[in-house]
Design a protein around this motif. Structure first.
Motif, PDB file in Angstrom:
ATOM      1  N   ILE A  10       0.884  -1.172   0.000  1.00 32.23           N
ATOM      2  CA  ILE A  10       0.000   0.000   0.000  1.00 32.23           C
ATOM      3  C   ILE A  10       0.918   1.217   0.000  1.00 32.23           C
ATOM      4  N   MET A  11       1.014   1.820  -1.169  1.00 33.04           N
ATOM      5  CA  MET A  11       1.943   2.936  -1.375  1.00 33.04           C
ATOM      6  C   MET A  11       1.279   4.212  -0.862  1.00 33.04           C
ATOM      7  N   ASP A  12       1.465   4.500   0.407  1.00 35.70           N
ATOM      8  CA  ASP A  12       0.726   5.614   1.015  1.00 35.70           C
ATOM      9  C   ASP A  12       1.667   6.747   1.433  1.00 35.70           C
ATOM     10  N   GLY A  13       1.123   7.955   1.436  1.00 36.56           N
ATOM     11  CA  GLY A  13       1.862   9.104   1.966  1.00 36.56           C
ATOM     12  C   GLY A  13       2.381  10.086   0.931  1.00 36.56           C
ATOM     13  N   ASN A  14       1.991   9.911  -0.323  1.00 39.43           N
ATOM     14  CA  ASN A  14       2.440  10.851  -1.358  1.00 39.43           C
ATOM     15  C   ASN A  14       2.004  12.283  -1.046  1.00 39.43           C
ATOM     16  N   GLY A  15       0.755  12.424  -0.613  1.00 41.47           N
ATOM     17  CA  GLY A  15       0.208  13.753  -0.335  1.00 41.47           C
ATOM     18  C   GLY A  15       0.951  14.443   0.798  1.00 41.47           C
ATOM     19  N   ARG A  16       1.184  13.701   1.879  1.00 40.21           N
ATOM     20  CA  ARG A  16       1.905  14.292   3.014  1.00 40.21           C
ATOM     21  C   ARG A  16       3.363  14.593   2.669  1.00 40.21           C
ATOM     22  N   TRP A  17       3.932  13.756   1.834  1.00 38.92           N
ATOM     23  CA  TRP A  17       5.317  13.992   1.384  1.00 38.92           C
ATOM     24  C   TRP A  17       5.398  15.344   0.664  1.00 38.92           C
ATOM     25  N   PRO A  24       1.986  20.936  -4.128  1.00 37.48           N
ATOM     26  CA  PRO A  24       0.665  20.309  -4.309  1.00 37.48           C
ATOM     27  C   PRO A  24       0.757  18.779  -4.251  1.00 37.48           C
ATOM     28  N   ARG A  25      -0.363  18.146  -3.916  1.00 40.08           N
ATOM     29  CA  ARG A  25      -0.381  16.689  -3.738  1.00 40.08           C
ATOM     30  C   ARG A  25       0.079  15.938  -4.995  1.00 40.08           C
ATOM     31  N   ALA A  26      -0.259  16.494  -6.158  1.00 36.99           N
ATOM     32  CA  ALA A  26       0.117  15.827  -7.416  1.00 36.99           C
ATOM     33  C   ALA A  26       1.636  15.686  -7.532  1.00 36.99           C
ATOM     34  N   GLY A  28       3.577  15.021  -5.138  1.00 40.28           N
ATOM     35  CA  GLY A  28       3.895  13.822  -4.363  1.00 40.28           C
ATOM     36  C   GLY A  28       3.609  12.553  -5.158  1.00 40.28           C
ATOM     37  N   HIS A  29       2.526  12.571  -5.914  1.00 38.64           N
ATOM     38  CA  HIS A  29       2.200  11.386  -6.712  1.00 38.64           C
ATOM     39  C   HIS A  29       3.275  11.155  -7.784  1.00 38.64           C
ATOM     40  N   ARG A  30       3.754  12.253  -8.345  1.00 36.90           N
ATOM     41  CA  ARG A  30       4.803  12.132  -9.358  1.00 36.90           C
ATOM     42  C   ARG A  30       6.064  11.526  -8.727  1.00 36.90           C
ATOM     43  N   PHE A  54      -0.923  -1.181  -4.762  1.00 42.19           N
ATOM     44  CA  PHE A  54      -2.221  -0.492  -4.685  1.00 42.19           C
ATOM     45  C   PHE A  54      -2.046   0.898  -5.298  1.00 42.19           C
ATOM     46  N   ALA A  55      -2.577   1.080  -6.495  1.00 42.82           N
ATOM     47  CA  ALA A  55      -2.407   2.353  -7.198  1.00 42.82           C
ATOM     48  C   ALA A  55      -3.593   3.293  -7.005  1.00 42.82           C
ATOM     49  N   PHE A  56      -4.812   2.713  -6.967  1.00 45.02           N
ATOM     50  CA  PHE A  56      -6.011   3.563  -6.872  1.00 45.02           C
ATOM     51  C   PHE A  56      -7.157   2.714  -6.339  1.00 45.02           C
ATOM     52  N   GLU A  59     -12.372   3.780  -3.365  1.00 41.21           N
ATOM     53  CA  GLU A  59     -12.738   4.927  -2.534  1.00 41.21           C
ATOM     54  C   GLU A  59     -12.023   6.215  -2.977  1.00 41.21           C
ATOM     55  N   ASN A  60     -10.930   6.062  -3.735  1.00 41.08           N
ATOM     56  CA  ASN A  60     -10.154   7.245  -4.120  1.00 41.08           C
ATOM     57  C   ASN A  60     -10.883   8.162  -5.111  1.00 41.08           C
ATOM     58  N   TRP A  61     -11.988   7.698  -5.713  1.00 41.36           N
ATOM     59  CA  TRP A  61     -12.777   8.577  -6.600  1.00 41.36           C
ATOM     60  C   TRP A  61     -13.334   9.761  -5.820  1.00 41.36           C
ATOM     61  N   ALA A  62     -13.435   9.605  -4.500  1.00 45.79           N
ATOM     62  CA  ALA A  62     -13.995  10.681  -3.675  1.00 45.79           C
ATOM     63  C   ALA A  62     -12.999  11.830  -3.456  1.00 45.79           C
ATOM     64  N   ARG A  63     -11.816  11.728  -4.002  1.00 48.62           N
ATOM     65  CA  ARG A  63     -10.841  12.821  -3.882  1.00 48.62           C
ATOM     66  C   ARG A  63     -11.187  13.952  -4.853  1.00 48.62           C
ATOM     67  N   PRO A  64     -10.590  15.148  -4.639  1.00 46.43           N
ATOM     68  CA  PRO A  64     -10.873  16.252  -5.573  1.00 46.43           C
ATOM     69  C   PRO A  64     -10.605  15.836  -7.021  1.00 46.43           C
ATOM     70  N   ASP A  66      -9.298  17.221  -9.576  1.00 48.43           N
ATOM     71  CA  ASP A  66      -7.980  17.452 -10.191  1.00 48.43           C
ATOM     72  C   ASP A  66      -6.951  16.436  -9.698  1.00 48.43           C
ATOM     73  N   GLU A  67      -7.121  15.975  -8.461  1.00 44.43           N
ATOM     74  CA  GLU A  67      -6.186  14.962  -7.967  1.00 44.43           C
ATOM     75  C   GLU A  67      -6.439  13.614  -8.657  1.00 44.43           C
ATOM     76  N   VAL A  68      -7.723  13.269  -8.836  1.00 42.82           N
ATOM     77  CA  VAL A  68      -8.051  12.024  -9.543  1.00 42.82           C
ATOM     78  C   VAL A  68      -7.478  12.093 -10.956  1.00 42.82           C
ATOM     79  N   ALA A  70      -4.958  13.842 -12.013  1.00 42.61           N
ATOM     80  CA  ALA A  70      -3.490  13.759 -11.964  1.00 42.61           C
ATOM     81  C   ALA A  70      -3.051  12.301 -11.808  1.00 42.61           C
ATOM     82  N   LEU A  71      -3.726  11.572 -10.931  1.00 41.87           N
ATOM     83  CA  LEU A  71      -3.383  10.160 -10.715  1.00 41.87           C
ATOM     84  C   LEU A  71      -3.588   9.344 -11.982  1.00 41.87           C
ATOM     85  N   MET A  72      -4.725   9.562 -12.643  1.00 42.92           N
ATOM     86  CA  MET A  72      -5.017   8.827 -13.880  1.00 42.92           C
ATOM     87  C   MET A  72      -3.988   9.172 -14.953  1.00 42.92           C
TER      88      MET A  72
HETATM   89  C1  IPE Z   1      -1.053   7.292  -1.710  1.00 47.39           C
HETATM   90  O1  IPE Z   1      -0.748   8.545  -1.191  1.00 47.39           O
HETATM   91  C2  IPE Z   1      -1.369   7.353  -3.176  1.00 47.39           C
HETATM   92  C3  IPE Z   1      -2.767   7.062  -3.517  1.00 47.39           C
HETATM   93  C4  IPE Z   1      -3.759   6.883  -2.688  1.00 47.39           C
HETATM   94  C5  IPE Z   1      -3.048   6.979  -4.916  1.00 47.39           C
HETATM   95  P1  IPE Z   1      -1.889   9.489  -0.638  1.00 47.39           P
HETATM   96  O2  IPE Z   1      -2.351  10.358  -1.755  1.00 47.39           O
HETATM   97  O3  IPE Z   1      -2.925   8.726   0.053  1.00 47.39           O
HETATM   98  O4  IPE Z   1      -1.073  10.386   0.392  1.00 47.39           O
HETATM   99  P2  IPE Z   1      -1.533  10.834   1.831  1.00 47.39           P
HETATM  100  O5  IPE Z   1      -1.927   9.592   2.561  1.00 47.39           O
HETATM  101  O6  IPE Z   1      -2.675  11.766   1.657  1.00 47.39           O
HETATM  102  O7  IPE Z   1      -0.331  11.483   2.406  1.00 47.39           O
END
Ligand code: IPE
Ligand code: IPE
Ligand code: MG
Length: 232
Positions: A10-17, A24-26, A28-30, A54-56, A59-64, A66-68, A70-72
């Motif tokens: 579970i690749m988590d924490g891109n946004g906080r990074w 911006p959160r994107a 972090g995804h990059r 785990f890429a998406f 439940e992640n569709w509920a994100r803003p 522009d973030e969805v 960016a991920l796509m």
């Molecule tokens: C994980 O990082 C990536 C995806 C869910 C696609 P997050 O975007 O959940 O980053 P945090 O948890 O908000 O820091």
């Protein structure tokens, strides 16, 4: 050292990074995409059979929006950039999840990658995209119910083998090790069935900081675990 046959991450924490850097959160995804290469490389080198990322989530569709988007966008970009190299390394790509709800471009790109690498004999790289563990279990139940209704099988023939054959992970070993980055300690609807006897290793690093060294340490932690599977 004992290695997992099937490793899930579970690749988590891109946004906080990104936030920590005032970005911006994107962003972090990059950075998260950049972290993939050394891990895939290491799994191949160490002879791990299957790596599931785990890429998406469903439940992640509920994100803003522009973030969805960016991920796509990053998913297509990743395949376009890396498919030659992955193919050359013998990586076999499989997508886990409901691709019918994914935008056309993403779905077609993913299906093409899967088709192109389907006979490769190296690392089995599974990418969970629009994946949810509950949805996967419900889908398997529905498919078996349909087979029963069509007279293809009888309800008493529904056993673990039959059920597992209807999961996205059909044919793969059960998950031995689940690693989650970013310090969160939860499963977030990932591989609920397949993790029945998985070991869990939670690391504090955000996903973009998940280096080969952090990975090696998580594997050492796993190797020290005493897996009993209910026995003594
Ligand atoms: C994980 O990082 C990536 C995806 C869910 C696609 P997050 O975007 O959940 O980053 P945090 O948890 O908000 O820091
Ligand atoms: C899980 O992370 C999904 C992916 C890594 C793709 P989330 O960041 O979406 O999970 P929660 O919301 O913290 O449980
Ligand atoms: Mg998160």
């Amino acid at each position: 050292m004992s290695l997992p046959a099937h490793l899930a991450v579970i690749m988590d924490g891109n946004g906080r990074w990104a936030k920590k850097r005032g970005m911006p959160r994107a962003f972090g995804h990059r950075a998260g995409v950049e972290a993939l290469e050394p891990i895939i490389e290491a799994c191949g080198g160490w002879g791990i059979e299957a790596l599931t990322l785990f890429a998406f989530s469903t439940e992640n569709w509920a994100r803003p929006k522009d973030e969805v988007a960016a991920l796509m966008g990053l998913i297509v970009e990743y395949f376009n950039k890396k498919i030659d190299e992955l193919d050359r390394k013998g990586v076999c790509i499989r997508m886990l999840g409901d691709l019918s709800a994914v935008p056309d471009l993403q779905r077609e790109t993913a299906l093409r990658a899967m088709e192109r690498t389907k006979d490769n004999k190296g690392l089995k790289l599974n990418i969970a995209l629009n994946y949810g563990g509950r949805q996967e279990i419900l889908r398997a139940a529905r498919r078996l119910a349909e087979k029963c209704a069509d007279g293809e099988m009888r309800p008493e023939q529904i056993d673990e083998v039959a059920f597992e054959g209807e999961l996205y992970t059909a044919g793969l070993p059960m998950v031995d090790l689940l690693i989650r980055t970013s310090g969160e300690e939860r499963i977030s609807n990932f591989l609920l069935y397949q993790c029945a006897y998985a070991e869990f290793v939670f690391v504090p690093e955000y996903w973009p900081d998940f280096t080969r060294e952090v990975f090696a340490r998580a594997l050492e932690t796993y190797a020290r675990r005493d897996r009993r599977f209910g026995k003594v």
